[in-house]
Design a protein around this motif. Structure first.
Motif, PDB file in Angstrom:
ATOM      1  N   HIS A   1       1.021  -1.323  -0.083  1.00  0.00           N
ATOM      2  CA  HIS A   1       0.242   0.077   0.068  1.00  0.00           C
ATOM      3  C   HIS A   1       0.934   0.908   0.176  1.00  0.00           C
ATOM      4  O   HIS A   1       2.076   1.383  -0.178  1.00  0.00           O
ATOM      5  N   ALA A   2       0.230   2.240   0.003  1.00  0.00           N
ATOM      6  CA  ALA A   2       0.483   3.644  -0.370  1.00  0.00           C
ATOM      7  C   ALA A   2      -0.067   4.649   0.264  1.00  0.00           C
ATOM      8  O   ALA A   2      -1.401   4.753  -0.069  1.00  0.00           O
ATOM      9  N   THR A   3       0.635   5.755   1.264  1.00  0.00           N
ATOM     10  CA  THR A   3      -0.671   6.544   1.738  1.00  0.00           C
ATOM     11  C   THR A   3      -0.051   8.670   1.117  1.00  0.00           C
ATOM     12  O   THR A   3      -0.493   8.730   1.338  1.00  0.00           O
TER      13      THR A   3
ATOM     14  N   ALA B   1      10.291   6.710   3.261  1.00  0.00           N
ATOM     15  CA  ALA B   1      10.117   6.090   4.777  1.00  0.00           C
ATOM     16  C   ALA B   1       8.362   5.006   5.254  1.00  0.00           C
ATOM     17  O   ALA B   1       7.716   5.390   4.341  1.00  0.00           O
ATOM     18  N   TYR B   2       8.522   3.918   5.060  1.00  0.00           N
ATOM     19  CA  TYR B   2       7.838   3.032   5.513  1.00  0.00           C
ATOM     20  C   TYR B   2       7.071   2.469   6.275  1.00  0.00           C
ATOM     21  O   TYR B   2       7.881   2.756   7.623  1.00  0.00           O
ATOM     22  N   LYS B   3       6.337   2.112   6.527  1.00  0.00           N
ATOM     23  CA  LYS B   3       6.133   1.463   7.910  1.00  0.00           C
ATOM     24  C   LYS B   3       5.562   0.111   7.553  1.00  0.00           C
ATOM     25  O   LYS B   3       4.843   0.109   6.411  1.00  0.00           O
TER      26      LYS B   3
ATOM     27  N   GLY C   1       1.099  -6.148   4.910  1.00  0.00           N
ATOM     28  CA  GLY C   1       1.614  -4.694   6.178  1.00  0.00           C
ATOM     29  C   GLY C   1       2.849  -4.200   6.022  1.00  0.00           C
ATOM     30  O   GLY C   1       2.589  -3.385   6.940  1.00  0.00           O
ATOM     31  N   LEU C   2       2.762  -3.619   4.787  1.00  0.00           N
ATOM     32  CA  LEU C   2       3.772  -2.233   3.883  1.00  0.00           C
ATOM     33  C   LEU C   2       2.930  -1.270   3.554  1.00  0.00           C
ATOM     34  O   LEU C   2       2.750  -1.374   2.987  1.00  0.00           O
ATOM     35  N   TYR C   3       3.787  -0.414   3.749  1.00  0.00           N
ATOM     36  CA  TYR C   3       3.271   0.952   3.823  1.00  0.00           C
ATOM     37  C   TYR C   3       4.461   1.549   3.358  1.00  0.00           C
ATOM     38  O   TYR C   3       4.878   2.171   4.077  1.00  0.00           O
TER      39      TYR C   3
END
Length: 246
Positions: free
Chosen positions: A49-51, A104-106, A229-231
């Motif tokens: 995903h990407a925010t 940055a990733y979360k 789980g990766l954004y």
């Protein structure tokens, strides 16, 4: 822009799969009534995903006011999982990928079955030593060559990255891992997470973690964790961020 990657085969256009870039380019081409080809700030894999995602594009013979007011029209043609946020004028040589100075990733994981986190977070049932995982994560700031966490046969000139932040924080029913660097290698965050989870499970220790990084060998590191789980959460540019804040 932002997107939920659950239904898509990553960002970049591919011949036999639906991707975010393909749908965005089609929507923008219809709206602007001319062929539009975007170039993204990076590649996200299937299910990621990407925010906060940027892509640059050129548009011909249109007033700037029409371009800047295009968001509603473009969003009307995009599926609900993809949202355009803002169009920002930049100089002619601006490059969404190469001009980025930090990313940055979360990564989110949770410990109990939760239907509302399906495809949004990784369910892991093991008990993890978060303190040890943070100790290992902090070691990433001492290294630059992350070949051990990169997919092989990638089209990159160097596997060097400067990690400036890597930390786990506890949430109500899980953890979130935040990592920031000047650049990332393909599959790097998911491979790092897989190795840090080994630390949390006490399958390896801090000395093992150092040896893995120094080996520069992908086969020594842990498995890649699931994409869900990766954004991608932040991209920084020297000429964009000031304009956004303004």
């Amino acid at each position: 822009m932002a997107y939920d990657g659950s239904l898509y085969h990553g960002w970049q256009i591919q011949p036999n799969a639906i991707t975010v870039q393909e749908l965005l380019d089609k929507a923008m081409s219809v709206f602007f009534r001319q062929p539009i080809e975007t170039l993204g700030c990076g590649r996200t894999d299937a299910g990621v995903h990407a925010t906060d995602f940027y892509a640059h594009f050129d548009v011909e013979d249109l007033e700037e006011t029409k371009v800047l007011s295009a968001i509603a029209g473009i969003n009307a043609m995009l599926p609900y999982q993809i949202a355009a946020k803002r169009i920002i004028p930049v100089h002619n040589e601006a490059h969404a990928r190469f001009d980025a100075t930090a990313r940055a990733y979360k990564y989110y994981l949770h410990f109990g079955k939760n239907p509302f986190k399906l495809n949004r977070s990784w369910l892991i049932k093991d008990k993890l030593d978060v303190e040890a995982m943070n100790q290992a994560a902090s070691l990433l700031l001492n290294y630059t060559d992350f070949s051990c966490f990169s997919k092989s046969n990638t089209q990159t000139f160097t596997n060097n990255c400067k990690v400036i932040k890597a930390v786990f924080e506890k949430q109500e029913d899980g953890l979130v891992f935040t990592i920031q660097a000047d650049r990332f290698l393909r599959n790097m965050v998911r491979a790092i997470m897989g190795t840090l989870v080994q630390i949390g499970k006490k399958e390896i220790n801090l000395d093992d973690f150092k040896a893995i990084i120094e080996s520069k060998n992908r086969s020594k590191a842990g498995q890649s964790v699931p994409a869900c789980g990766l954004y991608l959460v932040k991209i920084e540019y020297p000429y964009i961020n000031e304009r956004i804040r303004g």
